[in-house]
Motif scaffolding. Structure first.
Motif, PDB file in Angstrom:
ATOM      1  N   ALA A  70      51.581  54.152  24.960  1.00 14.53           N
ATOM      2  CA  ALA A  70      51.522  55.584  25.235  1.00 14.53           C
ATOM      3  C   ALA A  70      50.123  55.944  25.708  1.00 14.53           C
ATOM      4  O   ALA A  70      49.125  55.478  25.174  1.00 14.53           O
ATOM      5  CB  ALA A  70      51.875  56.365  23.975  1.00 14.53           C
ATOM      6  N   PHE A  71      50.082  56.797  26.731  1.00 15.38           N
ATOM      7  CA  PHE A  71      48.791  57.172  27.325  1.00 15.38           C
ATOM      8  C   PHE A  71      48.132  58.253  26.478  1.00 15.38           C
ATOM      9  O   PHE A  71      48.783  59.178  26.005  1.00 15.38           O
ATOM     10  CB  PHE A  71      49.043  57.681  28.743  1.00 15.38           C
ATOM     11  CG  PHE A  71      47.811  58.066  29.489  1.00 15.38           C
ATOM     12  CD1 PHE A  71      47.101  57.111  30.192  1.00 15.38           C
ATOM     13  CD2 PHE A  71      47.359  59.367  29.496  1.00 15.38           C
ATOM     14  CE1 PHE A  71      45.971  57.455  30.894  1.00 15.38           C
ATOM     15  CE2 PHE A  71      46.228  59.718  30.187  1.00 15.38           C
ATOM     16  CZ  PHE A  71      45.537  58.764  30.890  1.00 15.38           C
ATOM     17  N   GLN A  72      46.819  58.128  26.269  1.00 15.25           N
ATOM     18  CA  GLN A  72      46.069  59.131  25.539  1.00 15.25           C
ATOM     19  C   GLN A  72      45.643  60.232  26.501  1.00 15.25           C
ATOM     20  O   GLN A  72      44.946  59.981  27.476  1.00 15.25           O
ATOM     21  CB  GLN A  72      44.834  58.497  24.883  1.00 15.25           C
ATOM     22  CG  GLN A  72      45.185  57.413  23.884  1.00 15.25           C
ATOM     23  CD  GLN A  72      46.000  57.955  22.738  1.00 15.25           C
ATOM     24  OE1 GLN A  72      45.717  59.018  22.212  1.00 15.25           O
ATOM     25  NE2 GLN A  72      47.041  57.219  22.353  1.00 15.25           N
ATOM     26  N   GLU A  73      46.091  61.440  26.241  1.00 13.20           N
ATOM     27  CA  GLU A  73      45.828  62.569  27.137  1.00 13.20           C
ATOM     28  C   GLU A  73      44.335  62.792  27.306  1.00 13.20           C
ATOM     29  O   GLU A  73      43.600  62.955  26.326  1.00 13.20           O
ATOM     30  CB  GLU A  73      46.468  63.825  26.556  1.00 13.20           C
ATOM     31  CG  GLU A  73      46.484  64.986  27.527  1.00 13.20           C
ATOM     32  CD  GLU A  73      47.590  64.827  28.542  1.00 13.20           C
ATOM     33  OE1 GLU A  73      47.505  65.498  29.570  1.00 13.20           O
ATOM     34  OE2 GLU A  73      48.515  64.051  28.315  1.00 13.20           O
ATOM     35  N   PRO A  74      43.809  62.792  28.554  1.00 11.86           N
ATOM     36  CA  PRO A  74      42.382  63.057  28.750  1.00 11.86           C
ATOM     37  C   PRO A  74      42.066  64.537  28.565  1.00 11.86           C
ATOM     38  O   PRO A  74      42.947  65.380  28.614  1.00 11.86           O
ATOM     39  CB  PRO A  74      42.159  62.631  30.210  1.00 11.86           C
ATOM     40  CG  PRO A  74      43.476  62.844  30.858  1.00 11.86           C
ATOM     41  CD  PRO A  74      44.507  62.520  29.805  1.00 11.86           C
ATOM     42  N   SER A  75      40.795  64.816  28.379  1.00 11.53           N
ATOM     43  CA  SER A  75      40.366  66.198  28.243  1.00 11.53           C
ATOM     44  C   SER A  75      40.582  66.949  29.542  1.00 11.53           C
ATOM     45  O   SER A  75      40.252  66.465  30.621  1.00 11.53           O
ATOM     46  CB  SER A  75      38.873  66.240  27.865  1.00 11.53           C
ATOM     47  OG  SER A  75      38.382  67.556  27.963  1.00 11.53           O
ATOM     48  N   LEU A  76      41.151  68.153  29.457  1.00 14.46           N
ATOM     49  CA  LEU A  76      41.418  68.941  30.648  1.00 14.46           C
ATOM     50  C   LEU A  76      40.557  70.200  30.694  1.00 14.46           C
ATOM     51  O   LEU A  76      40.928  71.194  31.281  1.00 14.46           O
ATOM     52  CB  LEU A  76      42.902  69.321  30.695  1.00 14.46           C
ATOM     53  CG  LEU A  76      43.854  68.140  30.819  1.00 14.46           C
ATOM     54  CD1 LEU A  76      45.280  68.642  30.859  1.00 14.46           C
ATOM     55  CD2 LEU A  76      43.550  67.346  32.065  1.00 14.46           C
ATOM     56  N   PHE A 126      54.180  53.761  34.763  1.00 12.33           N
ATOM     57  CA  PHE A 126      53.608  53.033  33.638  1.00 12.33           C
ATOM     58  C   PHE A 126      52.577  53.825  32.839  1.00 12.33           C
ATOM     59  O   PHE A 126      51.983  53.285  31.907  1.00 12.33           O
ATOM     60  CB  PHE A 126      52.967  51.727  34.133  1.00 12.33           C
ATOM     61  CG  PHE A 126      53.958  50.716  34.617  1.00 12.33           C
ATOM     62  CD1 PHE A 126      54.597  49.868  33.726  1.00 12.33           C
ATOM     63  CD2 PHE A 126      54.261  50.613  35.969  1.00 12.33           C
ATOM     64  CE1 PHE A 126      55.526  48.939  34.173  1.00 12.33           C
ATOM     65  CE2 PHE A 126      55.178  49.685  36.425  1.00 12.33           C
ATOM     66  CZ  PHE A 126      55.811  48.838  35.522  1.00 12.33           C
ATOM     67  N   GLY A 127      52.337  55.087  33.189  1.00  8.13           N
ATOM     68  CA  GLY A 127      51.317  55.854  32.493  1.00  8.13           C
ATOM     69  C   GLY A 127      51.699  56.308  31.107  1.00  8.13           C
ATOM     70  O   GLY A 127      50.852  56.771  30.362  1.00  8.13           O
ATOM     71  N   GLY A 128      52.963  56.201  30.746  1.00  4.22           N
ATOM     72  CA  GLY A 128      53.408  56.651  29.439  1.00  4.22           C
ATOM     73  C   GLY A 128      54.136  57.982  29.536  1.00  4.22           C
ATOM     74  O   GLY A 128      53.930  58.762  30.475  1.00  4.22           O
ATOM     75  N   PRO A 129      55.008  58.289  28.580  1.00  6.15           N
ATOM     76  CA  PRO A 129      55.832  59.508  28.648  1.00  6.15           C
ATOM     77  C   PRO A 129      55.026  60.798  28.730  1.00  6.15           C
ATOM     78  O   PRO A 129      55.385  61.694  29.490  1.00  6.15           O
ATOM     79  CB  PRO A 129      56.634  59.444  27.336  1.00  6.15           C
ATOM     80  CG  PRO A 129      56.644  58.001  26.952  1.00  6.15           C
ATOM     81  CD  PRO A 129      55.330  57.447  27.402  1.00  6.15           C
ATOM     82  N   ALA A 130      53.954  60.922  27.950  1.00  7.39           N
ATOM     83  CA  ALA A 130      53.190  62.174  27.936  1.00  7.39           C
ATOM     84  C   ALA A 130      52.547  62.445  29.285  1.00  7.39           C
ATOM     85  O   ALA A 130      52.614  63.560  29.818  1.00  7.39           O
ATOM     86  CB  ALA A 130      52.125  62.118  26.839  1.00  7.39           C
ATOM     87  N   VAL A 131      51.909  61.432  29.841  1.00 10.89           N
ATOM     88  CA  VAL A 131      51.252  61.605  31.140  1.00 10.89           C
ATOM     89  C   VAL A 131      52.272  61.815  32.251  1.00 10.89           C
ATOM     90  O   VAL A 131      52.083  62.643  33.135  1.00 10.89           O
ATOM     91  CB  VAL A 131      50.361  60.381  31.439  1.00 10.89           C
ATOM     92  CG1 VAL A 131      50.318  60.059  32.908  1.00 10.89           C
ATOM     93  CG2 VAL A 131      48.949  60.657  30.977  1.00 10.89           C
ATOM     94  N   ARG A 132      53.347  61.067  32.203  1.00 10.80           N
ATOM     95  CA  ARG A 132      54.381  61.238  33.224  1.00 10.80           C
ATOM     96  C   ARG A 132      54.904  62.667  33.216  1.00 10.80           C
ATOM     97  O   ARG A 132      55.065  63.304  34.267  1.00 10.80           O
ATOM     98  CB  ARG A 132      55.528  60.254  32.985  1.00 10.80           C
ATOM     99  CG  ARG A 132      56.690  60.441  33.944  1.00 10.80           C
ATOM    100  CD  ARG A 132      57.631  59.261  33.955  1.00 10.80           C
ATOM    101  NE  ARG A 132      58.165  58.965  32.640  1.00 10.80           N
ATOM    102  CZ  ARG A 132      57.916  57.851  31.965  1.00 10.80           C
ATOM    103  NH1 ARG A 132      57.092  56.947  32.456  1.00 10.80           N
ATOM    104  NH2 ARG A 132      58.441  57.638  30.769  1.00 10.80           N
ATOM    105  N   SER A 133      55.165  63.211  32.034  1.00 13.74           N
ATOM    106  CA  SER A 133      55.689  64.569  31.931  1.00 13.74           C
ATOM    107  C   SER A 133      54.711  65.594  32.479  1.00 13.74           C
ATOM    108  O   SER A 133      55.090  66.500  33.231  1.00 13.74           O
ATOM    109  CB  SER A 133      56.023  64.873  30.468  1.00 13.74           C
ATOM    110  OG  SER A 133      56.522  66.190  30.336  1.00 13.74           O
TER     111      SER A 133
END
Length: 563
Positions: free
Chosen positions: A270-276, A378-385
């Motif tokens: 799972a991808f770790q969400e970067p700071s936005l 391949f970025g993971g569900p959170a990033v893909r969404s």
């Protein structure tokens, strides 16, 4: 003359009219091996001798016929052996030598392998010799291959830059990275990767240059696919320019289930969400309205159009170290895709975070769009969404556009991408990966802009892809009820890409969400009746892939019946 006469008789009869077997051409094997039809005949007989390629009628082969088959193989081997060096580099003869490696006895393989010794580099860079070397690497015991592979020490880069030799280095990496399975009692594996350490040593300081090379990029991809963690990490560190502190952050398993020493990571974590948090640069972009969407022109082929301004995520030092030039390079983009698919979790996060910072710019780029698709996959569900939500975002009325305004409507990232010759492929990938809510949003926007979409060559493929995914025609799909992504505002809090605004769209029309093109604008209509894979747009986007496939089909040891 006798050989020529017998060969002419064989050609004239088409291999019929008499009992043609290998015994029938005894004394003429080399002449047959150097002929297109004769070479194919020998290959077929060798396959049958080893039990391969036999039809249903050959299922009850007697022991006597099996012994005869062994004698035929021996006959070919003995006649080929004195002229093996000549046949190895022959346009048709090389296939016969390959078949002897594949279907001969262990003794046959050992003798043929000894003939390659001392000539490994020269043969690797020869069009037909490289195929024989690759076949030997595939079928001979890796322990016996070590002396042959060591001959490439000092000539690694020379071979990598060669149109034929690069395939041999790829095969060395692939074969020697796989653990050797011990036979018999005890079993177990033996690590053979130490024998290609000199190949990885030759790459030091050259990884980025090789990644942007038409042949070198293939070798780097094989390293990322097959090499042990130790070898793969060295390449990844140099590729991403990591210092010692950043390297330590990558320690640990690359997958949720853990990575073993010979990991081939096909299941990213799972991808770790970067700071936005908005950057100063992003705030200036939003305030000035410098980055626009549909602009003044409409229709397909308006290359000056760009997607909407947005809050750029703050990129970490690791993400900033990702080489944008490689993302956009016609060869380097394939290496970056492999980093996403096969790299460590930290590597994947860094690349995806960098791509997201310039998502629409990359999506509209000929080669970088491939990387965007890989991030979605391949970025993971959170990033893909969140990436998909951003692509489906619409802006507020009256938003300033590059080259004009739509005072009565709003900009739409989706419509910009659909009408772009490269970004439309990203949207097709989105359709494959989007969840139900996102597919509903996409369907609603397409239905609202159907007249414009149908005029666009790329839009037709989007509609067909969506209808295939839904199983019904677009005009038969019901209204969507659910949430939609929040429009972008400069003072938005948190993740603007992942944020959503609750509300039902059932009772409201989406008419007016996207205003029609201003009167007087030129709408470029491109008729499109040919299949996608034959279209000029498809060919324009994938010349490197096509060339890679063409080269691989002639260089790799695939079907040895090509003679």
């Amino acid at each position: 003359r006798a050989s020529v006469s017998l060969l002419d008789e064989f050609r004239a009869s088409g291999g019929k009219g008499r009992s043609w077997d290998l015994a029938a051409i005894e004394g003429h094997v080399v002449a047959f091996a150097q002929d297109q039809h004769g070479s194919r005949f020998i290959q077929q007989r060798l396959e049958q001798s080893s039990g391969h390629g036999a039809g249903k009628g050959n299922s009850q082969v007697s022991k006597s016929s099996g012994a005869r088959a062994g004698e035929e193989t021996e006959l070919v081997f003995l006649e080929v052996l004195p002229r093996a060096h000549e046949l190895i580099v022959d346009v048709f003869g090389n296939y016969v030598v390959q078949k002897l490696f594949e279907h001969g006895t262990e003794e046959h393989r050992a003798v043929l392998l000894s003939l390659l010794g001392g000539h490994a580099v020269r043969l690797a860079m020869q069009m037909y010799g490289c195929r024989v070397i690759q076949r030997a690497l595939e079928v001979v015991d890796p322990v016996l291959l070590v002396p042959l592979i060591k001959e490439y020490s000092g000539a690694v880069l020379e071979c990598v830059h060669d149109q034929n030799g690069n395939h041999v280095i790829q095969k060395c990496v692939e074969v020697m990275s796989a653990p050797r399975r011990f036979q018999g009692q005890g079993g177990g594996d033996e690590d053979m990767s130490e024998h290609i350490q000199f190949i990885l040593d030759a790459f030091k300081g050259q990884v980025k240059a090789l990644s942007a090379h038409p042949y070198g990029c293939r070798v780097i991809q094989r390293v990322l696919e097959h090499c042990t963690k130790r070898h793969k990490d060295a390449v990844l560190d140099e590729l991403l320019g990591l210092d010692q502190d950043q390297r330590s952050q990558n320690e640990g398993p690359a997958t949720e289930s853990g990575e073993n020493e010979n990991c081939e990571d096909n299941n990213p974590p799972a991808f770790q969400e970067p700071s936005l948090e908005p950057t100063q640069e992003a705030s200036q972009e939003l305030a000035g309205g410098q980055e626009g969407a549909l602009g003044g022109a409409t229709g397909c082929g308006a290359s000056s159009r760009r997607a909407s301004p947005r809050v750029s995520p703050r990129v970490s030092p690791r993400a900033a170290s990702v080489d944008v030039a490689l993302i956009k390079d016609q060869y380097g983009n394939y290496v970056i895709q492999h980093v996403i698919q096969y790299g460590r979790a930290g590597d994947r996060e860094a690349v995806v975070a960098r791509v997201r910072r310039d998502l629409f710019s990359f999506a509209q780029h000929k080669f970088a769009s491939n990387v965007v698709e890989k991030c979605l996959q391949f970025g993971g569900p959170a990033v893909r969404s969140s990436m998909i939500d951003e692509m489906l975002t619409v802006g507020p009325p009256g938003t300033a556009q590059a080259g004009g305004q739509y005072p009565e409507g709003q900009w739409s990232n989706l419509m910009v991408m659909i009408k772009d010759q490269y970004a439309n492929y990203v949207i097709q990938k989105v359709i494959d990966l989007a969840d139900e809510r996102q597919l509903g949003l996409l369907t609603a926007q397409l239905r609202d802009q159907m007249a414009s979409v149908k005029k666009c060559a790329y839009g037709k493929h989007i509609v067909l892809r969506l209808e295939r995914a839904a199983g019904v025609k677009l005009d038969q799909m019901g209204s969507y009820n659910g949430t939609q992504p929040a429009p972008h505002h400069a003072n938005a809090q948190g993740s603007m890409m992942a944020g959503s605004m609750a509300g039902s769209m059932a009772g409201s029309s989406m008419a007016g969400l996207h205003a029609p093109p201003p009167q007087g604008s030129n709408v470029v209509v491109q008729p499109y009746d040919e299949p996608l894979e034959r279209s000029s747009a498809y060919r324009a986007r994938t010349p490197a892939r096509a060339r890679d496939s063409a080269r691989d089909s002639t260089r790799d040891t695939g079907d040895v019946m090509r003679g």
